[in-house]
Design a protein around this motif. Sequence first.
Motif, PDB file in Angstrom:
ATOM      1  N   PRO A  30      86.754  16.156 -19.183  1.00 27.15           N
ATOM      2  CA  PRO A  30      88.096  16.751 -19.234  1.00 27.15           C
ATOM      3  C   PRO A  30      88.255  17.880 -18.211  1.00 27.15           C
ATOM      4  O   PRO A  30      89.329  18.060 -17.654  1.00 27.15           O
ATOM      5  CB  PRO A  30      88.198  17.293 -20.654  1.00 27.15           C
ATOM      6  N   ALA A  31      87.166  18.620 -17.942  1.00 26.10           N
ATOM      7  CA  ALA A  31      87.242  19.710 -16.974  1.00 26.10           C
ATOM      8  C   ALA A  31      87.505  19.172 -15.574  1.00 26.10           C
ATOM      9  O   ALA A  31      88.018  19.870 -14.712  1.00 26.10           O
ATOM     10  CB  ALA A  31      85.951  20.514 -16.992  1.00 26.10           C
ATOM     11  N   VAL A  32      87.170  17.895 -15.369  1.00 30.60           N
ATOM     12  CA  VAL A  32      87.345  17.267 -14.067  1.00 30.60           C
ATOM     13  C   VAL A  32      88.817  16.923 -13.828  1.00 30.60           C
ATOM     14  O   VAL A  32      89.233  16.720 -12.707  1.00 30.60           O
ATOM     15  CB  VAL A  32      86.419  16.019 -13.981  1.00 30.60           C
ATOM     16  N   ALA A  33      89.613  16.889 -14.927  1.00 33.49           N
ATOM     17  CA  ALA A  33      91.029  16.545 -14.789  1.00 33.49           C
ATOM     18  C   ALA A  33      91.730  17.555 -13.884  1.00 33.49           C
ATOM     19  O   ALA A  33      91.904  18.714 -14.233  1.00 33.49           O
ATOM     20  CB  ALA A  33      91.681  16.512 -16.151  1.00 33.49           C
ATOM     21  N   HIS A  34      92.095  17.094 -12.712  1.00 29.85           N
ATOM     22  CA  HIS A  34      92.763  17.960 -11.739  1.00 29.85           C
ATOM     23  C   HIS A  34      94.238  18.084 -12.082  1.00 29.85           C
ATOM     24  O   HIS A  34      94.753  17.351 -12.908  1.00 29.85           O
ATOM     25  CB  HIS A  34      92.642  17.364 -10.342  1.00 29.85           C
ATOM     26  N   ASP A  35      94.896  18.998 -11.373  1.00 30.56           N
ATOM     27  CA  ASP A  35      96.344  19.074 -11.479  1.00 30.56           C
ATOM     28  C   ASP A  35      96.913  17.769 -10.941  1.00 30.56           C
ATOM     29  O   ASP A  35      96.399  17.212  -9.987  1.00 30.56           O
ATOM     30  CB  ASP A  35      96.872  20.239 -10.642  1.00 30.56           C
ATOM     31  N   SER A 115      94.258  23.706  -9.127  1.00 32.92           N
ATOM     32  CA  SER A 115      93.921  25.046  -9.633  1.00 32.92           C
ATOM     33  C   SER A 115      92.432  25.170  -9.967  1.00 32.92           C
ATOM     34  O   SER A 115      91.898  26.266 -10.022  1.00 32.92           O
ATOM     35  CB  SER A 115      94.773  25.372 -10.865  1.00 32.92           C
ATOM     36  N   ASP A 116      91.731  24.036 -10.171  1.00 33.01           N
ATOM     37  CA  ASP A 116      90.289  24.096 -10.449  1.00 33.01           C
ATOM     38  C   ASP A 116      89.457  24.049  -9.160  1.00 33.01           C
ATOM     39  O   ASP A 116      88.241  23.957  -9.210  1.00 33.01           O
ATOM     40  CB  ASP A 116      89.871  22.984 -11.420  1.00 33.01           C
ATOM     41  N   GLY A 117      90.148  24.109  -8.007  1.00 33.89           N
ATOM     42  CA  GLY A 117      89.431  24.190  -6.742  1.00 33.89           C
ATOM     43  C   GLY A 117      89.139  22.854  -6.087  1.00 33.89           C
ATOM     44  O   GLY A 117      88.595  22.806  -4.997  1.00 33.89           O
ATOM     45  N   HIS A 118      89.507  21.754  -6.751  1.00 31.67           N
ATOM     46  CA  HIS A 118      89.246  20.436  -6.180  1.00 31.67           C
ATOM     47  C   HIS A 118      90.450  19.936  -5.391  1.00 31.67           C
ATOM     48  O   HIS A 118      91.577  20.095  -5.829  1.00 31.67           O
ATOM     49  CB  HIS A 118      88.935  19.429  -7.285  1.00 31.67           C
ATOM     50  N   PRO A 119      90.195  19.304  -4.245  1.00 33.19           N
ATOM     51  CA  PRO A 119      91.308  18.692  -3.519  1.00 33.19           C
ATOM     52  C   PRO A 119      91.774  17.430  -4.248  1.00 33.19           C
ATOM     53  O   PRO A 119      90.953  16.646  -4.715  1.00 33.19           O
ATOM     54  CB  PRO A 119      90.701  18.356  -2.153  1.00 33.19           C
TER      55      PRO A 119
END
Length: 184
Positions: A30-35, A115-119
């Motif tokens: 779930p933490a991997v869920a990007h915007d 917002s979690d820093g992932h493109p």
Amino acid sequence: MSTRTRSRRPRLLVILGLVLGLAGTAVAVPAVAHDELLASDPAADSEVAQLPDAVTLTYSGVLIDEPGVNAISVTDAAGTELADGSPVLDGTTVTQALTGDSQGPITVRWRVVSSDGHPVSGEFSFTAGDPAAAPTAPSETTSAETADEGLPPVFWIVVAVVVVAGVAALIVALVAASRRRTED
Ligand SMILES: [Cu+2]
């Protein structure tokens, strides 16, 4: 007989390690869920009377604002770039000014930093004006450039699985080594 009770403990360790590893993966997913892209103006697959002055994209989170990390490409059927200048970021929305009066199918390709820093990246299209008036694409196919640089969530799941498998293999190796020692 005492060796059997002793060797059961390492086996429990392996199971515990696997369970903890899998639980860790379940938490990590779930933490991997990007915007994600919630809406756009013009909306995906919509038809508008003419090419607007700008496209606006609205995301589920506040995007990271650093020079050059967010990019929006807007092209017509001929592949002509219509984006005018850099995208303007304001919290959860990104606005990209457009130039020209292209008609027909317009493709919007976006890449932003979640917002979690992932493109994260994606694309959609809408139709401007008369589809029949679309400029014709050059004979050479340019669709090969659809491969985007953003890492898909699957990548992170694969990483998590590899890490779990690695830890499990390490535990198994350690248990095998200690068992060999007890048998000697
Ligand atoms: Cu992410």
